[in-house]
Scaffold this motif. Structure first.
Motif, PDB file in Angstrom:
ATOM      1  N   VAL A   1       0.824  -1.207   0.000  1.00  0.00           N
ATOM      2  CA  VAL A   1       0.000   0.000   0.000  1.00  0.00           C
ATOM      3  C   VAL A   1       0.867   1.268   0.000  1.00  0.00           C
ATOM      4  O   VAL A   1       0.476   2.293  -0.552  1.00  0.00           O
ATOM      5  N   LEU A   2       2.057   1.201   0.577  1.00  0.00           N
ATOM      6  CA  LEU A   2       2.906   2.392   0.632  1.00  0.00           C
ATOM      7  C   LEU A   2       3.446   2.779  -0.739  1.00  0.00           C
ATOM      8  O   LEU A   2       3.738   3.949  -0.985  1.00  0.00           O
ATOM      9  N   ALA A   3       3.569   1.824  -1.646  1.00  0.00           N
ATOM     10  CA  ALA A   3       4.065   2.127  -2.984  1.00  0.00           C
ATOM     11  C   ALA A   3       3.076   2.995  -3.757  1.00  0.00           C
ATOM     12  O   ALA A   3       3.461   3.760  -4.637  1.00  0.00           O
ATOM     13  N   LYS A   4       1.811   2.876  -3.416  1.00  0.00           N
ATOM     14  CA  LYS A   4       0.771   3.612  -4.131  1.00  0.00           C
ATOM     15  C   LYS A   4       0.270   4.820  -3.352  1.00  0.00           C
ATOM     16  O   LYS A   4      -0.674   5.477  -3.767  1.00  0.00           O
ATOM     17  N   LEU A   5       0.913   5.114  -2.256  1.00  0.00           N
ATOM     18  CA  LEU A   5       0.472   6.193  -1.379  1.00  0.00           C
ATOM     19  C   LEU A   5       0.776   7.560  -1.994  1.00  0.00           C
ATOM     20  O   LEU A   5       1.910   7.841  -2.373  1.00  0.00           O
ATOM     21  N   ARG A   6      -0.234   8.378  -2.111  1.00  0.00           N
ATOM     22  CA  ARG A   6      -0.068   9.730  -2.683  1.00  0.00           C
ATOM     23  C   ARG A   6      -0.734  10.736  -1.752  1.00  0.00           C
ATOM     24  O   ARG A   6      -1.854  11.176  -1.970  1.00  0.00           O
TER      25      ARG A   6
ATOM     26  N   CYS B   1       0.253  13.719   1.788  1.00  0.00           N
ATOM     27  CA  CYS B   1       1.296  14.490   2.459  1.00  0.00           C
ATOM     28  C   CYS B   1       2.060  13.589   3.429  1.00  0.00           C
ATOM     29  O   CYS B   1       1.583  12.541   3.850  1.00  0.00           O
ATOM     30  N   ARG B   2       3.253  14.003   3.794  1.00  0.00           N
ATOM     31  CA  ARG B   2       4.100  13.170   4.644  1.00  0.00           C
ATOM     32  C   ARG B   2       3.517  12.986   6.042  1.00  0.00           C
ATOM     33  O   ARG B   2       3.762  11.969   6.679  1.00  0.00           O
ATOM     34  N   HIS B   3       2.736  13.943   6.525  1.00  0.00           N
ATOM     35  CA  HIS B   3       2.131  13.806   7.858  1.00  0.00           C
ATOM     36  C   HIS B   3       1.093  12.678   7.868  1.00  0.00           C
ATOM     37  O   HIS B   3       1.034  11.878   8.791  1.00  0.00           O
ATOM     38  N   ARG B   4       0.275  12.649   6.827  1.00  0.00           N
ATOM     39  CA  ARG B   4      -0.720  11.583   6.728  1.00  0.00           C
ATOM     40  C   ARG B   4      -0.026  10.234   6.502  1.00  0.00           C
ATOM     41  O   ARG B   4      -0.424   9.219   7.053  1.00  0.00           O
ATOM     42  N   ALA B   5       1.027  10.211   5.698  1.00  0.00           N
ATOM     43  CA  ALA B   5       1.777   8.973   5.460  1.00  0.00           C
ATOM     44  C   ALA B   5       2.382   8.466   6.771  1.00  0.00           C
ATOM     45  O   ALA B   5       2.352   7.258   7.040  1.00  0.00           O
ATOM     46  N   ALA B   6       2.898   9.367   7.600  1.00  0.00           N
ATOM     47  CA  ALA B   6       3.470   8.962   8.893  1.00  0.00           C
ATOM     48  C   ALA B   6       2.401   8.345   9.786  1.00  0.00           C
ATOM     49  O   ALA B   6       2.647   7.335  10.459  1.00  0.00           O
ATOM     50  N   ALA B   7       1.215   8.911   9.774  1.00  0.00           N
ATOM     51  CA  ALA B   7       0.119   8.366  10.581  1.00  0.00           C
ATOM     52  C   ALA B   7      -0.280   6.978  10.078  1.00  0.00           C
ATOM     53  O   ALA B   7      -0.553   6.072  10.873  1.00  0.00           O
ATOM     54  N   ILE B   8      -0.283   6.796   8.768  1.00  0.00           N
ATOM     55  CA  ILE B   8      -0.617   5.491   8.204  1.00  0.00           C
ATOM     56  C   ILE B   8       0.440   4.456   8.581  1.00  0.00           C
ATOM     57  O   ILE B   8       0.125   3.322   8.960  1.00  0.00           O
ATOM     58  N   VAL B   9       1.709   4.837   8.515  1.00  0.00           N
ATOM     59  CA  VAL B   9       2.795   3.921   8.891  1.00  0.00           C
ATOM     60  C   VAL B   9       2.689   3.561  10.371  1.00  0.00           C
ATOM     61  O   VAL B   9       2.823   2.392  10.750  1.00  0.00           O
ATOM     62  N   GLN B  10       2.434   4.542  11.223  1.00  0.00           N
ATOM     63  CA  GLN B  10       2.302   4.268  12.659  1.00  0.00           C
ATOM     64  C   GLN B  10       1.138   3.316  12.932  1.00  0.00           C
ATOM     65  O   GLN B  10       1.271   2.365  13.703  1.00  0.00           O
ATOM     66  N   ALA B  11       0.009   3.556  12.296  1.00  0.00           N
ATOM     67  CA  ALA B  11      -1.148   2.676  12.489  1.00  0.00           C
ATOM     68  C   ALA B  11      -0.844   1.268  11.987  1.00  0.00           C
ATOM     69  O   ALA B  11      -1.204   0.277  12.631  1.00  0.00           O
ATOM     70  N   SER B  12      -0.154   1.165  10.860  1.00  0.00           N
ATOM     71  CA  SER B  12       0.202  -0.144  10.318  1.00  0.00           C
ATOM     72  C   SER B  12       1.139  -0.893  11.250  1.00  0.00           C
ATOM     73  O   SER B  12       1.002  -2.107  11.438  1.00  0.00           O
ATOM     74  N   LEU B  13       2.089  -0.192  11.860  1.00  0.00           N
ATOM     75  CA  LEU B  13       3.000  -0.823  12.809  1.00  0.00           C
ATOM     76  C   LEU B  13       2.258  -1.350  14.025  1.00  0.00           C
ATOM     77  O   LEU B  13       2.546  -2.443  14.514  1.00  0.00           O
TER      78      LEU B  13
END
Length: 89
Positions: free
Chosen positions: A58-63, A65-77
């Motif tokens: 899912v991260l390869a297709k993520l488009r 802002c970096r703040h939202r991406a960081a939140a997604i990574v944290q939730a995934s972890l």
């Protein structure tokens, strides 16, 4: 400070590399070996984290802002840790 592998020897600045044994010189001292072990231990954490992130398609297709991406990574972890805990015991 950046921890790099031996290939970056001599890069200087804030790049830290492990001690390198040279062919025609005696082996590394105990202190140098200890530093290399700690260096590898710390770098290993980062390498495993990057490896884990690369498996999340899912991260390869993520488009976004970096703040939202960081939140997604944290939730995934968090979800991955819960799943790993569920399967371990």
């Amino acid at each position: 400070m950046t921890l790099a592998y031996k290939g970056y020897q001599g890069a200087g600045g804030t790049i830290r590399t492990p001690f390198k044994r040279h062919r025609h010189r005696p082996g590394l001292s105990r202190g140098q070996n200890a530093v290399n072990r700690s260096h590898a231990r710390i770098r290993g954490l980062g390498e495993r984290a990057v490896s884990t992130l690369k498996t999340w398609k899912v991260l390869a297709k993520l488009r976004c802002c970096r703040h939202r991406a960081a939140a997604i990574v944290q939730a995934s972890l968090v979800l991955q840790a819960i799943e790993a805990d569920h399967h371990s015991g």
